[in-house]
Design an enzyme around this catalytic site. Structure first.
Site, short mmCIF file in Angstrom:
data_model
loop_
_atom_site.label_atom_id
_atom_site.label_comp_id
_atom_site.label_asym_id
_atom_site.label_seq_id
_atom_site.Cartn_x
_atom_site.Cartn_y
_atom_site.Cartn_z
N ARG A 186 66.94 -0.85 -142.18
CA ARG A 186 65.84 -0.63 -143.14
C ARG A 186 65.62 -1.92 -143.92
NH1 ARG A 186 64.03 4.38 -143.14
NH2 ARG A 186 65.45 6.09 -142.61
N GLY A 243 58.25 3.37 -138.30
CA GLY A 243 57.52 4.38 -139.07
C GLY A 243 56.58 3.76 -140.08
N GLY A 270 56.97 2.43 -143.17
CA GLY A 270 57.37 1.15 -143.77
C GLY A 270 57.16 0.02 -142.78
N THR A 289 59.06 8.23 -135.46
CA THR A 289 59.75 8.85 -136.59
C THR A 289 59.90 10.34 -136.34
OG1 THR A 289 59.66 9.55 -138.91
CG2 THR A 289 57.56 8.97 -137.94
N ILE A 290 61.05 10.85 -136.71
CA ILE A 290 61.24 12.30 -136.59
C ILE A 290 60.38 13.03 -137.62
CG2 ILE A 290 63.59 12.09 -135.68
CD1 ILE A 290 64.53 13.16 -138.50
N ASP A 291 59.87 12.28 -138.62
CA ASP A 291 59.09 12.93 -139.69
C ASP A 291 57.66 13.26 -139.29
OD1 ASP A 291 61.34 12.63 -141.20
OD2 ASP A 291 60.60 10.95 -142.40
N ARG A 300 74.15 37.43 -144.93
CA ARG A 300 73.94 36.36 -145.90
C ARG A 300 72.52 35.78 -145.80
NH1 ARG A 300 79.53 33.17 -144.43
NH2 ARG A 300 80.81 34.05 -146.09
O1 F6P Z 1 62.63 8.31 -141.63
C1 F6P Z 1 63.35 9.26 -140.97
C2 F6P Z 1 64.42 9.89 -141.83
O2 F6P Z 1 65.32 10.56 -140.96
C3 F6P Z 1 63.92 10.82 -142.91
O3 F6P Z 1 63.62 12.11 -142.46
C4 F6P Z 1 65.08 10.81 -143.86
O4 F6P Z 1 64.67 11.15 -145.16
C5 F6P Z 1 65.57 9.40 -143.78
O5 F6P Z 1 65.15 8.91 -142.53
C6 F6P Z 1 67.06 9.22 -143.89
O6 F6P Z 1 67.32 7.87 -143.91
P1 F6P Z 1 68.72 7.18 -143.65
O7 F6P Z 1 69.04 7.32 -142.20
O8 F6P Z 1 68.51 5.77 -144.05
O9 F6P Z 1 69.71 7.91 -144.49
#
Ligand code: F6P
Length: 360
Positions: free
Chosen positions: A77, A114, A116, A137-139, A174
């Site tokens: 990152r 993604g 950024g 991105t998984i998002d 639960r």
């Molecule tokens: O950008 C993908 C992601 O998996 C997000 O869903 C999550 O919030 C973030 O990355 C987690 O980041 P890291 O792997 O830096 O903890």
């Protein structure tokens, strides 16, 4: 003269990065002839570009990686907001990146990442570099594309997690809360929630009222359902927090010793309903392992399209899927924008029509 094509993977990894790298490389070899192409792998994303950590890759390195999770190039990152800031190390990151591009004699640079990553890609394109982005991105929150690679694999994994929670929730009567990645956007949670048959789905785009969440779970219990499943996006927040800025929200949570959004929700719901509650956080499991068949195909299509863009010297773009057709968007049209779940859109309405509560 060999074409020199740089590739980097940046930001959080996801399944399908290697399949995309392979798709680009193989399509380039096919299109230009292997002897006319040199792929240059840049290590650990923009960090490698800043610090000139790169190597010429052998064609054999692109074989056998279709099914491999993670990224053979490594990733890191490198926050966009710091790209133009010269820190204590006195490094001018933008200048360095341009120098590395030049030193490596690249004809173009492919950036797999993604939101950024795409912001920095646009910055570099504005600086005159030949950039082609690829949406990972998984998002699934990259603007201008129906889908990103990595997303469907994560939906499959999250759905499997919810499926498994069903049997243990039922055995113990639960409520099982499953926290699913997605800080800003709830695509993964809403899709896995529907696929896994969750009873409540909480996403950042729809601030929840905890009383309404409790009411829906109590109603379910009173109707004779012995257990419930709640899918929570890690970035979910309630109606009170919705009035706050992100930083203020985070500060309040940390002062209150709240570890995750879901742990607080589960505690509140247990107190309000009297039903024993447990939390499961699959976390980075959602990003690990082999890409699904869907993502292998998507990554390959995207990689092949990127090779077409290279052939046409059509730069300053990022590959996208629009209305099920692979195409490309201009970086300037998508960088800095996020694709959110529309609370009035079909996916949310589909769940609501089944009686799923979003806590609103
Ligand atoms: O950008 C993908 C992601 O998996 C997000 O869903 C999550 O919030 C973030 O990355 C987690 O980041 P890291 O792997 O830096 O903890």
């Amino acid at each position: 003269m060999k074409r020199r094509i740089g590739i980097l993977t940046s930001g959080g990894d996801c399944p399908g990065l290697n399949a995309t790298i392979r798709g680009v490389a193989k399509a380039c070899f096919e299109s230009f002839g292997e002897e006319n192409v040199q792929i240059v792998g840049i290590q650990n994303g923009y960090y490698g570009l800043i610090n000139n950590i790169a190597r010429e890759m052998d064609a054999s390195e692109f074989s056998g990686i279709l099914t491999q999770g993670g990224t053979i190039l490594g990733t890191k990152r490198q926050p966009f907001k710091m790209m133009t800031v010269i820190g204590e190390d006195n490094v001018d990151k933008v200048k360095n990146m341009k120098q590395t591009y030049k030193k490596l004699k690249l004809d173009c640079l492919l950036t797999l990442g993604g939101n950024g990553t795409h912001k920095t890609s646009k910055l570099l394109a504005d600086e005159g570099l030949n950039i082609i982005g690829l949406p990972k991105t998984i998002d699934n929150d990259i603007y201008g594309t129906d889908v990103t690679f990595g997303f469907h694999t994560a939906v499959d994994i999250a759905t499997d997690a919810i499926d498994r929670l069903h049997t243990t929730a039922a055995s113990h009567s639960r409520i099982l809360f499953c926290e699913i990645m997605g800080n800003k956007a709830g695509w993964l949670t809403v899709n896995a929630g529907i696929a896994g048959g969750a009873d409540v789905i909480l996403i950042p785009e729809i601030p929840y009222d905890i009383t309404k969440v409790a009411e829906s779970l109590t109603k379910r219990a009173e109707s004779g359902k012995g257990f419930s499943i709640v899918a929570v996006a890690e970035g979910a927040f309630d109606v009170e927090e919705a009035k706050m800025k992100k930083k203020e929200r985070a500060k309040k949570r940390s002062e209150a010793g709240i570890l995750t959004a879901t742990s607080r929700i589960a505690a509140q719901i247990q107190a309000a309903t009297g039903i024993e509650s447990r939390v499961c956080v699959p976390g980075h499991m959602l990003r690990g392992g082999s890409p699904s068949a869907y993502d292998r195909i998507l990554a390959t299509k995207f990689g092949v399209h990127a090779a077409e863009l290279i052939k046409n010297e059509d730069y300053g773009k990022t590959v996208a899927m629009v209305n099920s057709v692979v195409t490309a968007n201009k970086l300037e049209d998508i960088a800095g924008l996020t694709k959110f779940v529309d609370p009035e859109g079909q996916i949310v309405q589909t769940a609501k029509k089944l009686g799923v509560s979003f806590g609103d």
